[in-house]
Design a protein around this motif. Structure first.
Motif, PDB file in Angstrom:
ATOM      1  N   MET A  65       0.842  -1.196   0.000  1.00 42.39           N
ATOM      2  CA  MET A  65       0.000   0.000   0.000  1.00 42.39           C
ATOM      3  C   MET A  65       0.877   1.246   0.000  1.00 42.39           C
ATOM      4  SD  MET A  65      -2.710   1.301   2.887  1.00 42.39           S
ATOM      5  CE  MET A  65      -3.386   2.959   2.805  1.00 42.39           C
ATOM      6  N   LEU A  66       0.433   2.268  -0.722  1.00 37.76           N
ATOM      7  CA  LEU A  66       1.097   3.562  -0.733  1.00 37.76           C
ATOM      8  C   LEU A  66       0.195   4.573  -0.050  1.00 37.76           C
ATOM      9  CD1 LEU A  66       3.268   5.590  -1.658  1.00 37.76           C
ATOM     10  CD2 LEU A  66       1.997   5.812  -3.803  1.00 37.76           C
ATOM     11  N   ARG A  67       0.710   5.182   1.005  1.00 32.03           N
ATOM     12  CA  ARG A  67      -0.003   6.255   1.692  1.00 32.03           C
ATOM     13  C   ARG A  67       0.519   7.566   1.118  1.00 32.03           C
ATOM     14  NH1 ARG A  67      -0.892   7.948   7.709  1.00 32.03           N
ATOM     15  NH2 ARG A  67       0.007  10.034   7.719  1.00 32.03           N
ATOM     16  N   THR A  68      -0.377   8.444   0.670  1.00 30.47           N
ATOM     17  CA  THR A  68       0.067   9.695   0.066  1.00 30.47           C
ATOM     18  C   THR A  68       0.159  10.833   1.079  1.00 30.47           C
ATOM     19  OG1 THR A  68      -2.207  10.200  -0.604  1.00 30.47           O
ATOM     20  CG2 THR A  68      -0.789   9.100  -2.223  1.00 30.47           C
ATOM     21  N   ALA A  69      -0.425  10.662   2.271  1.00 31.86           N
ATOM     22  CA  ALA A  69      -0.275  11.688   3.301  1.00 31.86           C
ATOM     23  C   ALA A  69       1.153  11.647   3.829  1.00 31.86           C
ATOM     24  CB  ALA A  69      -1.261  11.440   4.439  1.00 31.86           C
ATOM     25  N   PRO A  70       1.896  12.749   3.733  1.00 32.20           N
ATOM     26  CA  PRO A  70       3.310  12.707   4.107  1.00 32.20           C
ATOM     27  C   PRO A  70       3.544  12.649   5.608  1.00 32.20           C
ATOM     28  CG  PRO A  70       2.697  14.911   3.399  1.00 32.20           C
ATOM     29  CD  PRO A  70       1.500  14.049   3.162  1.00 32.20           C
ATOM     30  N   LEU A  71       4.669  12.042   5.973  1.00 34.25           N
ATOM     31  CA  LEU A  71       5.159  12.028   7.341  1.00 34.25           C
ATOM     32  C   LEU A  71       6.163  13.165   7.504  1.00 34.25           C
ATOM     33  CD1 LEU A  71       5.933   8.203   7.697  1.00 34.25           C
ATOM     34  CD2 LEU A  71       3.816   9.382   8.324  1.00 34.25           C
ATOM     35  N   GLY A  72       6.159  13.810   8.647  1.00 32.28           N
ATOM     36  CA  GLY A  72       7.141  14.848   8.899  1.00 32.28           C
ATOM     37  C   GLY A  72       8.502  14.240   9.182  1.00 32.28           C
ATOM     38  N   PRO A  73       9.595  14.876   8.734  1.00 33.04           N
ATOM     39  CA  PRO A  73      10.932  14.333   8.997  1.00 33.04           C
ATOM     40  C   PRO A  73      11.215  14.122  10.476  1.00 33.04           C
ATOM     41  CG  PRO A  73      11.039  16.122   7.405  1.00 33.04           C
ATOM     42  CD  PRO A  73       9.652  16.123   7.948  1.00 33.04           C
ATOM     43  N   ALA A  74      10.582  14.923  11.332  1.00 33.66           N
ATOM     44  CA  ALA A  74      10.819  14.784  12.769  1.00 33.66           C
ATOM     45  C   ALA A  74       9.860  13.789  13.421  1.00 33.66           C
ATOM     46  CB  ALA A  74      10.693  16.152  13.453  1.00 33.66           C
ATOM     47  N   ASP A  75       8.999  13.179  12.616  1.00 32.25           N
ATOM     48  CA  ASP A  75       7.971  12.300  13.175  1.00 32.25           C
ATOM     49  C   ASP A  75       8.062  10.913  12.543  1.00 32.25           C
ATOM     50  OD1 ASP A  75       5.826  11.580  14.737  1.00 32.25           O
ATOM     51  OD2 ASP A  75       4.312  12.352  13.363  1.00 32.25           O
ATOM     52  N   LEU A  76       9.263  10.329  12.606  1.00 34.91           N
ATOM     53  CA  LEU A  76       9.506   9.034  11.965  1.00 34.91           C
ATOM     54  C   LEU A  76       9.836   7.945  12.974  1.00 34.91           C
ATOM     55  CD1 LEU A  76      11.736  10.273   8.989  1.00 34.91           C
ATOM     56  CD2 LEU A  76       9.290   9.769   8.939  1.00 34.91           C
ATOM     57  N   GLY A  77       9.443   8.129  14.217  1.00 36.70           N
ATOM     58  CA  GLY A  77       9.843   7.210  15.266  1.00 36.70           C
ATOM     59  C   GLY A  77       9.016   5.939  15.321  1.00 36.70           C
ATOM     60  N   GLU A  78       9.366   5.078  16.262  1.00 38.96           N
ATOM     61  CA  GLU A  78       8.742   3.763  16.371  1.00 38.96           C
ATOM     62  C   GLU A  78       7.291   3.850  16.811  1.00 38.96           C
ATOM     63  OE1 GLU A  78       9.904  -0.657  18.086  1.00 38.96           O
ATOM     64  OE2 GLU A  78      11.132   1.083  18.563  1.00 38.96           O
ATOM     65  N   LEU A 129      10.158 -12.263   6.554  1.00 39.35           N
ATOM     66  CA  LEU A 129      10.839 -11.282   5.715  1.00 39.35           C
ATOM     67  C   LEU A 129      10.324 -11.271   4.280  1.00 39.35           C
ATOM     68  CD1 LEU A 129      14.550 -11.431   6.905  1.00 39.35           C
ATOM     69  CD2 LEU A 129      12.628 -10.106   7.787  1.00 39.35           C
ATOM     70  N   ASP A 130       9.961 -12.422   3.737  1.00 44.79           N
ATOM     71  CA  ASP A 130       9.423 -12.424   2.374  1.00 44.79           C
ATOM     72  C   ASP A 130       8.058 -11.746   2.323  1.00 44.79           C
ATOM     73  OD1 ASP A 130       8.753 -14.956   3.818  1.00 44.79           O
ATOM     74  OD2 ASP A 130       7.470 -15.277   2.075  1.00 44.79           O
ATOM     75  N   ARG A 131       7.285 -11.835   3.421  1.00 42.72           N
ATOM     76  CA  ARG A 131       5.991 -11.134   3.469  1.00 42.72           C
ATOM     77  C   ARG A 131       6.213  -9.628   3.528  1.00 42.72           C
ATOM     78  NH1 ARG A 131       0.944 -13.176   6.748  1.00 42.72           N
ATOM     79  NH2 ARG A 131       0.057 -11.864   5.119  1.00 42.72           N
ATOM     80  N   SER A 132       7.180  -9.193   4.325  1.00 39.40           N
ATOM     81  CA  SER A 132       7.500  -7.761   4.339  1.00 39.40           C
ATOM     82  C   SER A 132       7.992  -7.321   2.969  1.00 39.40           C
ATOM     83  CB  SER A 132       8.554  -7.465   5.411  1.00 39.40           C
ATOM     84  OG  SER A 132       8.015  -7.610   6.711  1.00 39.40           O
ATOM     85  N   GLY A 133       8.781  -8.193   2.318  1.00 42.19           N
ATOM     86  CA  GLY A 133       9.231  -7.894   0.960  1.00 42.19           C
ATOM     87  C   GLY A 133       8.071  -7.740   0.004  1.00 42.19           C
ATOM     88  N   ASP A 134       7.062  -8.607   0.134  1.00 36.64           N
ATOM     89  CA  ASP A 134       5.877  -8.489  -0.717  1.00 36.64           C
ATOM     90  C   ASP A 134       5.108  -7.205  -0.404  1.00 36.64           C
ATOM     91  OD1 ASP A 134       6.341 -10.766  -2.160  1.00 36.64           O
ATOM     92  OD2 ASP A 134       4.887 -12.012  -1.115  1.00 36.64           O
ATOM     93  N   ASP A 135       5.041  -6.839   0.884  1.00 34.19           N
ATOM     94  CA  ASP A 135       4.389  -5.573   1.248  1.00 34.19           C
ATOM     95  C   ASP A 135       5.093  -4.400   0.555  1.00 34.19           C
ATOM     96  OD1 ASP A 135       2.717  -6.991   2.936  1.00 34.19           O
ATOM     97  OD2 ASP A 135       3.849  -6.516   4.750  1.00 34.19           O
ATOM     98  N   LEU A 136       6.426  -4.411   0.598  1.00 33.79           N
ATOM     99  CA  LEU A 136       7.199  -3.357  -0.049  1.00 33.79           C
ATOM    100  C   LEU A 136       6.963  -3.380  -1.553  1.00 33.79           C
ATOM    101  CD1 LEU A 136       9.296  -1.117  -0.160  1.00 33.79           C
ATOM    102  CD2 LEU A 136      11.090  -2.862   0.035  1.00 33.79           C
ATOM    103  N   ALA A 137       6.966  -4.575  -2.142  1.00 34.98           N
ATOM    104  CA  ALA A 137       6.765  -4.690  -3.594  1.00 34.98           C
ATOM    105  C   ALA A 137       5.403  -4.146  -4.002  1.00 34.98           C
ATOM    106  CB  ALA A 137       6.908  -6.144  -4.022  1.00 34.98           C
ATOM    107  N   ARG A 138       4.369  -4.433  -3.209  1.00 38.25           N
ATOM    108  CA  ARG A 138       3.028  -3.913  -3.530  1.00 38.25           C
ATOM    109  C   ARG A 138       3.011  -2.389  -3.450  1.00 38.25           C
ATOM    110  NH1 ARG A 138       1.694  -8.617  -0.404  1.00 38.25           N
ATOM    111  NH2 ARG A 138       0.727 -10.203  -1.748  1.00 38.25           N
ATOM    112  N   GLY A 139       3.679  -1.841  -2.432  1.00 39.27           N
ATOM    113  CA  GLY A 139       3.761  -0.393  -2.331  1.00 39.27           C
ATOM    114  C   GLY A 139       4.498   0.220  -3.513  1.00 39.27           C
ATOM    115  N   LEU A 140       5.571  -0.436  -3.944  1.00 36.86           N
ATOM    116  CA  LEU A 140       6.338   0.068  -5.087  1.00 36.86           C
ATOM    117  C   LEU A 140       5.518  -0.018  -6.374  1.00 36.86           C
ATOM    118  CD1 LEU A 140       9.834  -1.465  -4.294  1.00 36.86           C
ATOM    119  CD2 LEU A 140       9.129   0.921  -4.037  1.00 36.86           C
ATOM    120  N   ALA A 141       4.733  -1.085  -6.518  1.00 35.23           N
ATOM    121  CA  ALA A 141       3.893  -1.212  -7.709  1.00 35.23           C
ATOM    122  C   ALA A 141       2.880  -0.070  -7.764  1.00 35.23           C
ATOM    123  CB  ALA A 141       3.177  -2.568  -7.699  1.00 35.23           C
ATOM    124  N   GLU A 142       2.313   0.292  -6.611  1.00 37.54           N
ATOM    125  CA  GLU A 142       1.371   1.414  -6.571  1.00 37.54           C
ATOM    126  C   GLU A 142       2.102   2.737  -6.801  1.00 37.54           C
ATOM    127  OE1 GLU A 142      -2.041   3.255  -3.581  1.00 37.54           O
ATOM    128  OE2 GLU A 142      -1.202   1.257  -3.190  1.00 37.54           O
TER     129      GLU A 142
END
Length: 326
Positions: free
Chosen positions: A1-14, A84-97
């Motif tokens: 998934m691709l979220r288009t609402a941006p994150l602030g550079p100072a708000d990237l914590g856990e 890890l392969d599931r996280s990889g698939d999550d990333l791949a789906r986001g990249l496809a979008e």
């Protein structure tokens, strides 16, 4: 998934990462940093195990100041409880979008530590969704729907101090604990993910680059992550023979075999092999050749991300395949 609402550079914590993942059942997503400019070149940042996107904040801020019109993204994901392969698939789906917003982009990924494994899993799935054999996929969820690597004009992955070799097999009592932290299971040297990671032949427009942390140069103690710079003379000789076309020289050492497989997939491997054939015969010569192929930057495993020497490496990678210069 691709979220288009941006994150602030100072708000990237856990804390924010956990908040974003909770309603998604842990499935990862891409999120733009500071702004969302679909006309700018995308650069995706992937953190490592027990990490968070904020660890890559210095690089994100550097990218935002670049005259190249770059759009940094953070990959927000569960770095402990998800295979890890599931996280990889999550990333791949986001990249496809993402490719729908940036038509045929020249994509760059900068991944730290285990994030390099996740990013490579994504590239594998984008190339061949069946790269991890079906019997190994049991309980790991659905595959990527279709290959999408052709949706990108170019893809470059810069992996920063990624433990390609994997970790030694844990004690039985630790295995029971790790079942809840699935990423640790996948990071064992003989895991299904690591032993199949280099199986797909990536297309010519996809390139992988490596950077290692040099703890001693930063005055830090060595860590448990095994990199090319940590190999002793005997291991270097076995690696040299493998580079020259004798993979059996690696023997049954899974960690060394994994490390060689990652090196063999690197963009500079052909040049390295030519140099080894021509003159790199002793340990000192081979170490020098490896350093030219895989730079080492002063820093601990995490502090290397704050070493500003990393920034020009990223800049050169982006300049090498800059669509604006084509």
């Amino acid at each position: 998934m691709l979220r288009t609402a941006p994150l602030g550079p100072a708000d990237l914590g856990e804390d924010l990462e956990k908040k974003l993942l909770r309603p998604r059942g842990g499935a990862g997503l891409l999120a733009p940093i500071a702004r969302f400019d679909p006309t700018a070149r995308p650069v995706v940042l992937v953190h490592g195990i027990k990490g968070h996107p904020g660890e890559l904040r210095p690089l994100a801020e550097h990218l935002l100041l670049s005259p190249r019109r770059l759009q940094p993204y953070a990959f927000v994901y569960d770095d402990l409880g998800r295979w890890l392969d599931r996280s990889g698939d999550d990333l791949a789906r986001g990249l496809a979008e993402l490719a729908c917003h940036h038509p045929r982009p020249a994509l760059a990924l900068v991944a730290h530590s285990m994030g390099g494994i996740v990013a490579r899993c994504a590239l594998n799935s984008m190339t061949d969704p069946t790269w991890l054999p079906a019997p190994r996929r049991k309980g790991r969820g659905p595959r990527l729907d279709a290959a999408c690597v052709a949706d990108f004009a170019a893809i470059d992955l810069l992996a920063v101090d990624t433990p390609w070799s994997g970790f030694a097999s844990p004690r039985i009592d630790l295995r029971a604990l790790w079942i809840r932290e699935r990423s640790w299971v996948d990071m064992v040297a003989g895991s299904d993910v690591l032993t199949h990671l280099g199986a797909p032949a990536l297309p010519a427009h996809v390139a992988i680059h490596h950077v290692e942390a040099d703890q001693l140069a930063a005055g830090a103690r060595p860590d448990r992550i095994r990199t090319l710079g940590d190999l002793d003379d005997g291991e270097l000789e076995r690696l040299r023979r493998a580079i020259l076309g004798e993979p059996a020289a690696l023997g049954d050492d899974l960690r060394l075999r994994n490390l060689f497989a990652a090196l063999a997939d690197a963009a500079g491997f052909a040049a390295l092999a030519g140099e080894v054939r021509a003159r790199a015969r002793g340990p000192a010569e081979l170490r020098a050749a490896l350093l030219r192929a895989v730079p080492r930057l002063a820093g601990s495993h995490t502090s290397v991300l704050r070493n500003t020497a990393l920034f020009p490496l990223v800049d050169r990678l982006l300049a090498a395949r800059d669509p604006a210069a084509a």
